[in-house]
Design a protein around this motif. Structure first.
Motif, PDB file in Angstrom:
ATOM      1  N   ALA B 103      78.996  84.869 -66.468  1.00 17.94           N
ATOM      2  CA  ALA B 103      79.203  85.614 -67.712  1.00 17.94           C
ATOM      3  C   ALA B 103      79.977  84.789 -68.752  1.00 17.94           C
ATOM      4  N   GLU B 104      80.107  85.365 -69.941  1.00 20.15           N
ATOM      5  CA  GLU B 104      80.572  84.612 -71.115  1.00 20.15           C
ATOM      6  C   GLU B 104      81.934  83.955 -70.935  1.00 20.15           C
ATOM      7  N   ALA B 105      82.909  84.713 -70.402  1.00 25.57           N
ATOM      8  CA  ALA B 105      84.262  84.147 -70.316  1.00 25.57           C
ATOM      9  C   ALA B 105      84.258  82.914 -69.421  1.00 25.57           C
ATOM     10  N   CYS B 106      83.523  82.976 -68.320  1.00 26.57           N
ATOM     11  CA  CYS B 106      83.448  81.809 -67.436  1.00 26.57           C
ATOM     12  C   CYS B 106      82.651  80.684 -68.102  1.00 26.57           C
ATOM     13  N   GLN B 107      81.610  81.060 -68.861  1.00 25.11           N
ATOM     14  CA  GLN B 107      80.864  80.035 -69.600  1.00 25.11           C
ATOM     15  C   GLN B 107      81.780  79.268 -70.558  1.00 25.11           C
ATOM     16  N   SER B 108      82.711  79.990 -71.187  1.00 23.09           N
ATOM     17  CA  SER B 108      83.577  79.339 -72.171  1.00 23.09           C
ATOM     18  C   SER B 108      84.524  78.339 -71.509  1.00 23.09           C
ATOM     19  N   MET B 109      84.655  78.428 -70.187  1.00 21.30           N
ATOM     20  CA  MET B 109      85.543  77.512 -69.459  1.00 21.30           C
ATOM     21  C   MET B 109      84.778  76.612 -68.488  1.00 21.30           C
ATOM     22  N   ASP B 112      78.874  76.561 -66.700  1.00 16.42           N
ATOM     23  CA  ASP B 112      77.581  75.874 -66.612  1.00 16.42           C
ATOM     24  C   ASP B 112      77.737  74.549 -65.871  1.00 16.42           C
TER      25      ASP B 112
END
Lengths: 519, 185
Positions: B103-109, B112
């Motif tokens: 999800a987004e929060a993990c993507q921001s850190m 990927d």
């Protein structure tokens, strides 16, 4: 004399090794012959400091963090000195915490979540005792007067919902708590359930008294096994001590509570899909009307509220509607538990009266991005919330102010992205997530999301202006169909992140940056 | 590696990956117990499916008719429920299920990048299994650890602030546990 040392048992702490820290402290104390009691509290919500260890001192609880198990021997060698590099000072005085207005989270991090005595010693169950002396309509009136609005996202006034259920005919009514906290960037519900579970049990019991329901269900997502365990333990303890059951505190009134575990379907956070799921069916969205307040669970009048809404009820009944109503701005009364997450230096839970600006949250509390790079965009309100560019960060946290920007405050989850974020990729992800999680009942959501992924792929692959323009027109048209034609917020709000990304960051979609400040 | 010398990461991973005490009860006994305890009102279907998966690891498709009959539902209805929910499995899970938050929060850190690393390290792609069948790599959408991203779970134990190096340490630790238990046998 025994010295108490607190080590959190919230899953945010466990995920970075809190159990190992607690074991190391116990082992060191034993080895050194020190009289130390390790208490497992909840999290203070200062999540970048986890594992945050607190030591009892005459002045108060003194913090150290972030502590790793490997740091423990040295901390003992230094006798937990205030000069140790991990020393944080008195926890209550850490500015991040001291500047908050903790109402819903008043006890969170302070008490041991498995202790009913701790809960009672910190004003627990005072709201229920007051409610037991009131008529149902009086309880509903107090909640209405407090101005509390649903904290799950839609911000519907809680008291008005309860009044509908109170007035609905029917001998059988239900209280359902939506604890299917599936949105990325949100963890306030989880923290309540893991760190102060009794407050939710009390809030649901009060709701039952208010509308004449004798049974409640908490629907918790399967991704939260710790929360489920904490909640089940709290319910069992409350039942054993007469706070739940056929005769709540000797009042002659009954209320029973049960936890139901979800099964990894995001759509079950939508209230009607959730009801279907509790009934043992696929989580398919129901058409409204009828409202769940009139025909909800098993077709009966049902209060369905988010964890935070129900967990806020006890303090309103304890301290009065006016006390709660005094916080906030405009029609957004009380406090909002902001959840600051993603690429941010100091992420955590920040409960504040409505009205603070995003910029204050991002910099005064958050301290800027974790990567040290400029912040590019923040997504507020979960995966169905808009991306806000810097020009909008002075907006106050207020439901109406966000709506005016074509954005949603929702449950107050904020996810931060730095300047490396590719907004077209994030827009694609929004569509992809919708395609994975759509319940499939309505076409705009089921088909639209898949087409949305395809169109964004074409946009990202094309460099020719005429083609690119055509695809962007198509994407906007598709978003329009999803916005206006979907049955629920899943398809109806997926265009928020997609269009806000496109409008505010056109360069990421291969377009000239001409509309930077257009809303 | 003995548990006495294990680092904090290691003990946590070992705990997460330790084979659970194998219940000797058969699926017949598990179902009989669940049916008796939970009754046959339809709202107990999900609790029964959870109970079965908790004990047996998955929901064997050949048991669908029996479950349907108990609840007086059609097989299609029960199959529909099982397949609607991402959590339910219709085949036995690998020994170690690693779920990476997408999800987004993990993507921001860097989720990927962590996924790419995990795919390389395990030699399988998302939804796949490592060559020896020990590890399964699955997506998950939010573990509520968004302020300590990126996060993952190993057999339901959650780990946050996971760097590629920490990922390797967790995986190596599980492999060590397996080697030790093989030696013990």
């Amino acid at each position: 004399m025994t010295t108490r040392i607190w080590v959190p048992c919230d899953s945010a702490a466990l995920a970075v090794g809190a159990d190992e820290v607690a074991a190391a402290i116990a082992a060191q104390a034993l080895q050194r012959g020190l009289d130390i009691l390790v208490v497992r509290n909840g999290t203070r919500g200062l999540l970048w400091l986890e594992t945050l260890v607190e030591v009892e001192t005459p002045e108060g609880r003194f913090g150290f963090g972030p502590v790793d198990a490997a740091d423990v021997p040295a901390l003992f060698d230094a006798a937990w000195s205030p000069d140790h590099p991990l020393a944080l000072g008195l926890v209550e005085q850490i500015p991040y915490l001291a500047r908050q207005q903790r109402l819903t989270f008043a006890r969170v991090g302070i008490v041991a979540p498995d202790s009913l005595d701790d809960y009672l010693a910190h004003d627990g169950y005072r709201g229920l005792r007051n409610a037991l002396a009131m008529a149902p309509a009086e309880i509903v009136a107090a909640v209405t007067a407090s101005g509390l609005r649903g904290r799950g996202g839609a911000a519907f006034p809680t008291g008005i919902k309860w009044n509908t259920v109170l007035k609905a005919p029917g001998s059988e009514k239900y209280i359902v708590c939506n604890a299917d906290e599936g949105d990325s960037g949100t963890f306030a519900d989880r923290i309540i359930m893991e760190s102060d579970p009794f407050v939710l049990v009390e809030g649901m019991t009060i709701a039952g008294l208010a509308v004449g329901a004798t049974r409640g269900y908490v629907y918790v997502r399967s991704e939260y096994p710790h929360a489920i365990a904490r909640l089940e333990a709290a319910i069992a303890l409350a039942r054993r001590h007469g706070y739940l059951g056929v005769d709540v505190l000797g009042s002659g009134r009954a209320f029973e509570l049960e936890v139901r575990k979800g099964a990894g379907a995001y759509i079950c956070g939508e209230e009607t899909a959730l009801l279907e799921s509790v009934e043992g069916k696929r989580g398919i969205v129901r058409a409204k009307p009828p409202l769940p307040a009139l025909a909800g669970l098993f077709g009966k009048p049902t209060v369905i509220n988010n964890v935070l809404s129900l967990a806020t009820v006890p303090i309103i009944l304890d301290k009065g509607a006016a006390y709660y109503q005094d916080y906030g701005m405009g029609r957004s009364r009380g406090t909002l538990p902001v959840q600051l997450a993603g690429n941010i230096k100091q992420g955590g839970l920040i409960e504040l009266a409505f009205g603070a600006t995003l910029r204050e949250i991002l910099y005064d509390y958050g301290g800027g991005s974790a990567s040290g790079r400029p912040i590019k965009a923040v997504q507020v309100g979960g995966p169905l919330g808009a991306y806000l560019p810097e020009s909008q960060w002075d907006t106050p946290l207020d439901y109406e102010a966000f709506a005016a920007l074509w954005a949603v405050l929702g449950h107050g989850g904020i996810v931060v992205h730095d300047d490396r974020a590719d907004m077209a990729k994030l827009a694609r992800y929004a569509m992809e997530f919708c395609a994975i999680e759509s319940c499939g009942k309505c076409t705009p959501c089921r088909i639209g999301s898949t087409r949305g992924v395809e169109v964004i792929d074409k946009i990202r692959a094309s460099s020719q202006p005429p083609q690119l323009t055509q695809h962007i027109v198509l994407l906007r048209d598709l978003c329009d169909t999803m916005l206006n034609g979907s049955l629920c917020a899943m398809g109806g709000m997926t265009p928020y992140p997609v269009l806000s990304a496109l409008n505010h960051f056109p360069q990421d979609f291969g377009q000239a940056d001409t509309s930077k400040h257009a809303a | 590696m003995s548990s006495a010398t294990a680092s904090p990461v290691s003990t946590a991973a070992a705990k997460a990956a330790a084979p659970s005490a194998t219940a000797l009860t058969t699926i017949d006994a598990i179902l009989a117990d669940l049916f008796a305890r939970l009754g046959n009102r339809q709202d107990q279907l999900l609790p029964v499916l959870h109970g079965l998966q908790d004990s047996a690891g998955y929901i064997p498709p050949e048991r669908v008719p029996e479950i349907a009959q108990h609840f007086n539902l059609s097989r299609a209805e029960v199959h529909g429920v099982i397949t609607f929910y991402h959590y339910f499995r219709s085949e036995p899970p690998p020994r170690c299920v690693i779920q990476l938050c997408r999800a987004e929060a993990c993507q921001s850190m860097g989720a990927d990048g962590l996924l790419e690393h995990a795919e390389r390290a395990l030699g399988c792609s998302l939804h796949g299994r490592s060559a020896d069948g020990t590890f399964g790599l699955e997506p998950v959408y939010c573990l509520g650890q968004c302020a300590s991203a990126p996060a993952l779970t190993i057999n339901e134990a959650v780990f946050a602030r996971v760097t590629p190096a920490r990922f390797d340490a967790l995986v190596a630790d599980i492999a060590n546990v397996d080697n030790n238990s093989r030696e013990a046998v």
